[in-house]
Design a protein around this motif. Structure first.
Motif, PDB file in Angstrom:
ATOM      1  N   VAL A  60       0.771  -1.276   0.124  1.00  0.00           N
ATOM      2  CA  VAL A  60       0.028   0.106  -0.136  1.00  0.00           C
ATOM      3  C   VAL A  60       0.798   1.378   0.060  1.00  0.00           C
ATOM      4  CG1 VAL A  60      -1.872  -1.254   1.234  1.00  0.00           C
ATOM      5  CG2 VAL A  60      -0.135   0.129   2.402  1.00  0.00           C
ATOM      6  N   SER A  61       0.410   2.405  -0.066  1.00  0.00           N
ATOM      7  CA  SER A  61       1.252   3.443   0.044  1.00  0.00           C
ATOM      8  C   SER A  61       1.571   4.127   1.352  1.00  0.00           C
ATOM      9  CB  SER A  61       0.316   4.783  -0.769  1.00  0.00           C
ATOM     10  OG  SER A  61      -0.769   5.207  -0.063  1.00  0.00           O
ATOM     11  N   GLU A  62       2.417   4.765   1.310  1.00  0.00           N
ATOM     12  CA  GLU A  62       3.029   5.289   2.753  1.00  0.00           C
ATOM     13  C   GLU A  62       2.105   6.161   3.135  1.00  0.00           C
ATOM     14  OE1 GLU A  62       6.966   7.725   4.560  1.00  0.00           O
ATOM     15  OE2 GLU A  62       6.891   7.133   2.432  1.00  0.00           O
ATOM     16  N   ALA A  63       1.322   7.129   2.015  1.00  0.00           N
ATOM     17  CA  ALA A  63       0.411   8.032   2.653  1.00  0.00           C
ATOM     18  C   ALA A  63      -0.598   7.421   3.400  1.00  0.00           C
ATOM     19  CB  ALA A  63      -0.116   9.037   1.400  1.00  0.00           C
ATOM     20  N   TYR A  64      -1.185   6.307   2.618  1.00  0.00           N
ATOM     21  CA  TYR A  64      -2.436   5.552   3.153  1.00  0.00           C
ATOM     22  C   TYR A  64      -1.936   5.162   4.437  1.00  0.00           C
ATOM     23  CZ  TYR A  64      -5.389   1.463   4.055  1.00  0.00           C
ATOM     24  OH  TYR A  64      -6.268   0.562   4.593  1.00  0.00           O
ATOM     25  N   MET A  65      -0.936   4.411   4.813  1.00  0.00           N
ATOM     26  CA  MET A  65      -0.425   4.115   6.045  1.00  0.00           C
ATOM     27  C   MET A  65      -0.257   5.048   7.216  1.00  0.00           C
ATOM     28  SD  MET A  65      -0.491   0.649   6.241  1.00  0.00           S
ATOM     29  CE  MET A  65      -0.545   0.751   7.955  1.00  0.00           C
ATOM     30  N   SER A  66       0.322   6.211   6.876  1.00  0.00           N
ATOM     31  CA  SER A  66       0.238   7.124   7.720  1.00  0.00           C
ATOM     32  C   SER A  66      -1.069   7.757   8.175  1.00  0.00           C
ATOM     33  CB  SER A  66       1.106   8.582   6.983  1.00  0.00           C
ATOM     34  OG  SER A  66       1.231   9.709   7.588  1.00  0.00           O
ATOM     35  N   GLN A  67      -1.880   7.806   7.255  1.00  0.00           N
ATOM     36  CA  GLN A  67      -3.388   8.268   7.551  1.00  0.00           C
ATOM     37  C   GLN A  67      -4.041   7.247   8.508  1.00  0.00           C
ATOM     38  OE1 GLN A  67      -4.994   8.773   3.906  1.00  0.00           O
ATOM     39  NE2 GLN A  67      -4.450  10.580   3.555  1.00  0.00           N
ATOM     40  N   VAL A  68      -3.516   6.091   8.468  1.00  0.00           N
ATOM     41  CA  VAL A  68      -4.339   4.786   9.148  1.00  0.00           C
ATOM     42  C   VAL A  68      -3.679   4.913  10.647  1.00  0.00           C
ATOM     43  CG1 VAL A  68      -4.299   2.272   9.767  1.00  0.00           C
ATOM     44  CG2 VAL A  68      -4.918   3.108   7.273  1.00  0.00           C
ATOM     45  N   THR A  69      -2.327   5.185  10.570  1.00  0.00           N
ATOM     46  CA  THR A  69      -1.832   4.960  11.797  1.00  0.00           C
ATOM     47  C   THR A  69      -2.095   6.290  12.928  1.00  0.00           C
ATOM     48  OG1 THR A  69       0.533   5.905  11.027  1.00  0.00           O
ATOM     49  CG2 THR A  69       0.167   3.647  11.307  1.00  0.00           C
ATOM     50  N   ARG A  70      -2.427   7.397  12.167  1.00  0.00           N
ATOM     51  CA  ARG A  70      -2.887   8.550  12.797  1.00  0.00           C
ATOM     52  C   ARG A  70      -4.324   8.791  13.101  1.00  0.00           C
ATOM     53  NH1 ARG A  70      -1.333  13.252   9.420  1.00  0.00           N
ATOM     54  NH2 ARG A  70      -1.344  11.712   7.789  1.00  0.00           N
ATOM     55  N   GLY A  71      -4.923   7.666  12.661  1.00  0.00           N
ATOM     56  CA  GLY A  71      -6.469   7.551  13.002  1.00  0.00           C
ATOM     57  C   GLY A  71      -7.125   8.518  12.058  1.00  0.00           C
TER      58      GLY A  71
END
Length: 82
Positions: A20-31
């Motif tokens: 997946v994209s890094e941006a997607y993971m960032s958004q997921v981990t930040r809620g």
């Protein structure tokens, strides 16, 4: 993302592992975004853990969640009311 921290993974590392994209993971981990079931499935297979392991909440998780909620409440209060 207790397991992510335990494995000392960055959002980029995790995104690369899961395709997946890094941006997607960032958004997921930040809620800021909900994680897709397909991503959870990939994660549990990649890390060889159960889905239940992905949802376990520790005492340190509770403190982090409380701090996040406090920041969110602060953002919602208009400046003139602070």
């Amino acid at each position: 993302m207790r397991l992510k921290a335990q494995r000392r993974l960055t959002n980029k590392d995790l995104a690369d592992q899961l395709g997946v994209s890094e941006a997607y993971m960032s958004q997921v981990t930040r809620g800021m975004r909900d994680v897709k079931l397909s991503t959870l499935d990939k994660m549990q297979r990649e890390w060889n853990v159960t889905i239940e392991d992905l949802f376990k909440i520790s005492e340190s998780d509770l403190a982090r969640i409380a701090a996040w909620r406090a920041r969110q409440k602060k953002k919602k209060i208009p400046d003139e009311l602070r």
